[in-house]
Design a protein around this motif. Structure first.
Motif, PDB file in Angstrom:
ATOM      1  N   THR A   1       0.827  -1.201   0.000  1.00  0.00           N
ATOM      2  CA  THR A   1       0.000   0.000   0.000  1.00  0.00           C
ATOM      3  C   THR A   1       0.864   1.255   0.000  1.00  0.00           C
ATOM      4  O   THR A   1       1.999   1.240   0.467  1.00  0.00           O
ATOM      5  CB  THR A   1      -0.932   0.037   1.216  1.00  0.00           C
ATOM      6  OG1 THR A   1      -0.152   0.026   2.419  1.00  0.00           O
ATOM      7  CG2 THR A   1      -1.877  -1.152   1.221  1.00  0.00           C
ATOM      8  N   GLU A   2       0.288   2.324  -0.538  1.00  0.00           N
ATOM      9  CA  GLU A   2       0.960   3.624  -0.578  1.00  0.00           C
ATOM     10  C   GLU A   2      -0.080   4.709  -0.347  1.00  0.00           C
ATOM     11  O   GLU A   2      -1.117   4.758  -1.032  1.00  0.00           O
ATOM     12  CB  GLU A   2       1.632   3.811  -1.934  1.00  0.00           C
ATOM     13  CG  GLU A   2       2.216   5.194  -2.167  1.00  0.00           C
ATOM     14  CD  GLU A   2       3.529   5.420  -1.417  1.00  0.00           C
ATOM     15  OE1 GLU A   2       4.091   6.523  -1.542  1.00  0.00           O
ATOM     16  OE2 GLU A   2       3.976   4.514  -0.717  1.00  0.00           O
ATOM     17  N   ASP A   3       0.151   5.571   0.634  1.00  0.00           N
ATOM     18  CA  ASP A   3      -0.762   6.681   0.922  1.00  0.00           C
ATOM     19  C   ASP A   3      -0.463   7.819  -0.045  1.00  0.00           C
ATOM     20  O   ASP A   3       0.626   8.397  -0.018  1.00  0.00           O
ATOM     21  CB  ASP A   3      -0.578   7.139   2.371  1.00  0.00           C
ATOM     22  CG  ASP A   3      -1.584   8.215   2.764  1.00  0.00           C
ATOM     23  OD1 ASP A   3      -2.579   8.401   2.042  1.00  0.00           O
ATOM     24  OD2 ASP A   3      -1.376   8.879   3.798  1.00  0.00           O
ATOM     25  N   ILE A   4      -1.427   8.148  -0.904  1.00  0.00           N
ATOM     26  CA  ILE A   4      -1.228   9.143  -1.958  1.00  0.00           C
ATOM     27  C   ILE A   4      -2.290  10.231  -1.818  1.00  0.00           C
ATOM     28  O   ILE A   4      -3.474   9.940  -1.606  1.00  0.00           O
ATOM     29  CB  ILE A   4      -1.302   8.507  -3.360  1.00  0.00           C
ATOM     30  CG1 ILE A   4      -0.282   7.366  -3.465  1.00  0.00           C
ATOM     31  CG2 ILE A   4      -1.049   9.543  -4.449  1.00  0.00           C
ATOM     32  CD1 ILE A   4      -0.339   6.625  -4.786  1.00  0.00           C
ATOM     33  N   ARG A   5      -1.863  11.478  -1.954  1.00  0.00           N
ATOM     34  CA  ARG A   5      -2.787  12.606  -1.877  1.00  0.00           C
ATOM     35  C   ARG A   5      -3.572  12.745  -3.177  1.00  0.00           C
ATOM     36  O   ARG A   5      -3.178  12.240  -4.220  1.00  0.00           O
ATOM     37  CB  ARG A   5      -2.031  13.912  -1.615  1.00  0.00           C
ATOM     38  CG  ARG A   5      -1.341  13.995  -0.269  1.00  0.00           C
ATOM     39  CD  ARG A   5      -0.724  15.368  -0.062  1.00  0.00           C
ATOM     40  NE  ARG A   5       0.249  15.696  -1.092  1.00  0.00           N
ATOM     41  CZ  ARG A   5       0.014  16.505  -2.111  1.00  0.00           C
ATOM     42  NH1 ARG A   5      -1.170  17.079  -2.262  1.00  0.00           N
ATOM     43  NH2 ARG A   5       0.960  16.754  -3.000  1.00  0.00           N
ATOM     44  N   LEU A   6      -4.672  13.480  -3.096  1.00  0.00           N
ATOM     45  CA  LEU A   6      -5.494  13.766  -4.264  1.00  0.00           C
ATOM     46  C   LEU A   6      -4.699  14.590  -5.277  1.00  0.00           C
ATOM     47  O   LEU A   6      -4.011  15.544  -4.905  1.00  0.00           O
ATOM     48  CB  LEU A   6      -6.756  14.520  -3.840  1.00  0.00           C
ATOM     49  CG  LEU A   6      -7.739  14.898  -4.947  1.00  0.00           C
ATOM     50  CD1 LEU A   6      -8.340  13.653  -5.576  1.00  0.00           C
ATOM     51  CD2 LEU A   6      -8.836  15.803  -4.384  1.00  0.00           C
ATOM     52  N   ASN A   7      -4.775  14.205  -6.533  1.00  0.00           N
ATOM     53  CA  ASN A   7      -4.111  14.878  -7.664  1.00  0.00           C
ATOM     54  C   ASN A   7      -2.591  14.772  -7.624  1.00  0.00           C
ATOM     55  O   ASN A   7      -1.901  15.505  -8.338  1.00  0.00           O
ATOM     56  CB  ASN A   7      -4.521  16.363  -7.742  1.00  0.00           C
ATOM     57  CG  ASN A   7      -6.008  16.533  -8.014  1.00  0.00           C
ATOM     58  OD1 ASN A   7      -6.604  15.745  -8.733  1.00  0.00           O
ATOM     59  ND2 ASN A   7      -6.603  17.556  -7.435  1.00  0.00           N
ATOM     60  N   ALA A   8      -2.063  13.887  -6.794  1.00  0.00           N
ATOM     61  CA  ALA A   8      -0.613  13.688  -6.742  1.00  0.00           C
ATOM     62  C   ALA A   8      -0.189  12.715  -7.833  1.00  0.00           C
ATOM     63  O   ALA A   8      -0.891  11.757  -8.149  1.00  0.00           O
ATOM     64  CB  ALA A   8      -0.178  13.170  -5.381  1.00  0.00           C
ATOM     65  N   MET A   9       0.984  12.962  -8.409  1.00  0.00           N
ATOM     66  CA  MET A   9       1.536  12.090  -9.432  1.00  0.00           C
ATOM     67  C   MET A   9       2.194  10.889  -8.771  1.00  0.00           C
ATOM     68  O   MET A   9       2.838  11.020  -7.726  1.00  0.00           O
ATOM     69  CB  MET A   9       2.566  12.856 -10.271  1.00  0.00           C
ATOM     70  CG  MET A   9       3.211  12.036 -11.377  1.00  0.00           C
ATOM     71  SD  MET A   9       2.043  11.646 -12.686  1.00  0.00           S
ATOM     72  CE  MET A   9       3.091  10.681 -13.791  1.00  0.00           C
ATOM     73  N   THR A  10       2.041   9.703  -9.366  1.00  0.00           N
ATOM     74  CA  THR A  10       2.699   8.517  -8.837  1.00  0.00           C
ATOM     75  C   THR A  10       3.148   7.628  -9.984  1.00  0.00           C
ATOM     76  O   THR A  10       2.452   7.518 -11.002  1.00  0.00           O
ATOM     77  CB  THR A  10       1.781   7.726  -7.887  1.00  0.00           C
ATOM     78  OG1 THR A  10       2.501   6.619  -7.327  1.00  0.00           O
ATOM     79  CG2 THR A  10       0.563   7.194  -8.606  1.00  0.00           C
ATOM     80  N   VAL A  11       4.317   7.042  -9.853  1.00  0.00           N
ATOM     81  CA  VAL A  11       4.862   6.134 -10.865  1.00  0.00           C
ATOM     82  C   VAL A  11       5.434   4.913 -10.157  1.00  0.00           C
ATOM     83  O   VAL A  11       5.876   4.988  -9.005  1.00  0.00           O
ATOM     84  CB  VAL A  11       5.961   6.804 -11.723  1.00  0.00           C
ATOM     85  CG1 VAL A  11       5.401   7.961 -12.520  1.00  0.00           C
ATOM     86  CG2 VAL A  11       7.124   7.271 -10.855  1.00  0.00           C
ATOM     87  N   GLY A  12       5.419   3.797 -10.847  1.00  0.00           N
ATOM     88  CA  GLY A  12       5.967   2.571 -10.287  1.00  0.00           C
ATOM     89  C   GLY A  12       6.495   1.670 -11.380  1.00  0.00           C
ATOM     90  O   GLY A  12       6.043   1.732 -12.531  1.00  0.00           O
TER      91      GLY A  12
ATOM     92  N   GLY B   1      -5.891   8.665  -0.307  1.00  0.00           N
ATOM     93  CA  GLY B   1      -5.932   7.513   0.585  1.00  0.00           C
ATOM     94  C   GLY B   1      -4.899   6.467   0.212  1.00  0.00           C
ATOM     95  O   GLY B   1      -3.929   6.743  -0.493  1.00  0.00           O
ATOM     96  N   ASP B   2      -5.127   5.251   0.686  1.00  0.00           N
ATOM     97  CA  ASP B   2      -4.186   4.149   0.485  1.00  0.00           C
ATOM     98  C   ASP B   2      -4.470   3.441  -0.834  1.00  0.00           C
ATOM     99  O   ASP B   2      -5.526   2.821  -1.008  1.00  0.00           O
ATOM    100  CB  ASP B   2      -4.279   3.143   1.638  1.00  0.00           C
ATOM    101  CG  ASP B   2      -3.694   3.683   2.925  1.00  0.00           C
ATOM    102  OD1 ASP B   2      -2.814   4.560   2.847  1.00  0.00           O
ATOM    103  OD2 ASP B   2      -4.109   3.241   4.010  1.00  0.00           O
ATOM    104  N   TYR B   3      -3.510   3.534  -1.751  1.00  0.00           N
ATOM    105  CA  TYR B   3      -3.567   2.776  -2.998  1.00  0.00           C
ATOM    106  C   TYR B   3      -2.847   1.446  -2.786  1.00  0.00           C
ATOM    107  O   TYR B   3      -1.904   1.360  -1.994  1.00  0.00           O
ATOM    108  CB  TYR B   3      -2.912   3.558  -4.136  1.00  0.00           C
ATOM    109  CG  TYR B   3      -3.785   4.676  -4.666  1.00  0.00           C
ATOM    110  CD1 TYR B   3      -4.403   4.577  -5.910  1.00  0.00           C
ATOM    111  CD2 TYR B   3      -4.014   5.821  -3.911  1.00  0.00           C
ATOM    112  CE1 TYR B   3      -5.213   5.591  -6.388  1.00  0.00           C
ATOM    113  CE2 TYR B   3      -4.825   6.838  -4.381  1.00  0.00           C
ATOM    114  CZ  TYR B   3      -5.425   6.725  -5.627  1.00  0.00           C
ATOM    115  OH  TYR B   3      -6.234   7.721  -6.091  1.00  0.00           O
ATOM    116  N   MET B   4      -3.298   0.412  -3.496  1.00  0.00           N
ATOM    117  CA  MET B   4      -2.772  -0.924  -3.265  1.00  0.00           C
ATOM    118  C   MET B   4      -2.282  -1.552  -4.564  1.00  0.00           C
ATOM    119  O   MET B   4      -3.001  -1.558  -5.567  1.00  0.00           O
ATOM    120  CB  MET B   4      -3.861  -1.805  -2.636  1.00  0.00           C
ATOM    121  CG  MET B   4      -3.384  -3.193  -2.234  1.00  0.00           C
ATOM    122  SD  MET B   4      -4.706  -4.145  -1.428  1.00  0.00           S
ATOM    123  CE  MET B   4      -4.955  -3.158   0.045  1.00  0.00           C
ATOM    124  N   ALA B   5      -1.043  -2.046  -4.530  1.00  0.00           N
ATOM    125  CA  ALA B   5      -0.467  -2.781  -5.656  1.00  0.00           C
ATOM    126  C   ALA B   5      -0.354  -4.242  -5.239  1.00  0.00           C
ATOM    127  O   ALA B   5       0.355  -4.562  -4.280  1.00  0.00           O
ATOM    128  CB  ALA B   5       0.896  -2.223  -6.031  1.00  0.00           C
TER     129      ALA B   5
END
Length: 214
Positions: free
Chosen positions: A38-49, A99-103
């Motif tokens: 899991t990764e806690d990510i804010r609204l409209n935040a960019m994320t890459v993996g 919130g918490d995104y899950m991979a």
């Protein structure tokens, strides 16, 4: 002297609040099992993996059964990335929810059981931006690039402060609601206890009167 130390401390705290998260790891996944991160990510935040299976035999491609299925979902269960039976892959998106995104990684069941090692890197916030491409694309000077980084950092800290304030208000509302509920519960518990005590006294008095003890 004291003031400069305070300013330095505040700057360190502000930089610590900046939502720049980098998760780089290697983990083992057993065939037939699932592992979620899991990764806690804010609204409209960019994320890459990006992820890749460590090949135990260099120079040879991984067999189909030794690959993994990957799914990235939002806090509300929306799919942001899905890859079936892949040896490696990547994803990038702007968070539509906070919130918490899950991979989740899943490996097909095999007999005998195998264990696969997976390299996984997940970046969010400022860390997810490729500043080298920004500099190359805009042909900006190094100072301008640093100023742009600083501006994005300040913007992120500003948004994080508002987010923390909203969470604090939500927590205060929860505390007030809990206190009100506990006060009501305590009041009714006291009323019930007093009522039971009164009934017991009435019952004992009636019993003693029937036995002509009083």
């Amino acid at each position: 002297m004291w003031r400069s130390r305070n300013i330095a401390t505040i700057l360190v705290m502000i930089l610590g609040l900046a939502s720049t998260t980098v998760k780089g790891m290697r983990f083992d996944l057993r065939s037939g099992a699932t592992k979620c991160i899991t990764e806690d990510i804010r609204l409209n935040a960019m994320t890459v993996g990006k992820y890749s299976i460590v090949n135990p035999v260099e120079g040879f491609s991984l067999p189909e059964e030794d690959r993994v299925t990957v799914r990235v979902t939002s806090p509300l269960g929306n799919n942001y990335h899905y890859a079936d039976r892949k040896a490696s892959g990547s994803f990038a998106f702007t968070a539509g929810e906070a919130g918490d995104y899950m991979a989740c990684f899943w490996a097909a069941k095999q007999s005998p059981t195998k264990i696969m090692s997976i390299d996984f890197e997940w970046k969010s916030g400022l860390a997810a931006k490729d500043w080298s491409k920004v500099a190359k694309k805009g042909q900006v000077e190094m100072m301008e690039l640093e100023l742009r980084k600083l501006y994005d950092t300040v913007t992120t800290v500003h948004e994080e402060m508002f987010s923390l304030r909203e969470r604090e208000e939500e927590m205060q509302d929860l505390i007030r609601s809990t206190s009100s509920t506990m006060a009501t519960f305590t009041f009714f518990s006291l009323v019930i206890c007093l009522s039971v005590a009164g009934l017991q006294l009435w019952h004992l008095k009636s019993f003693f009167q029937r036995k002509k003890l009083i």
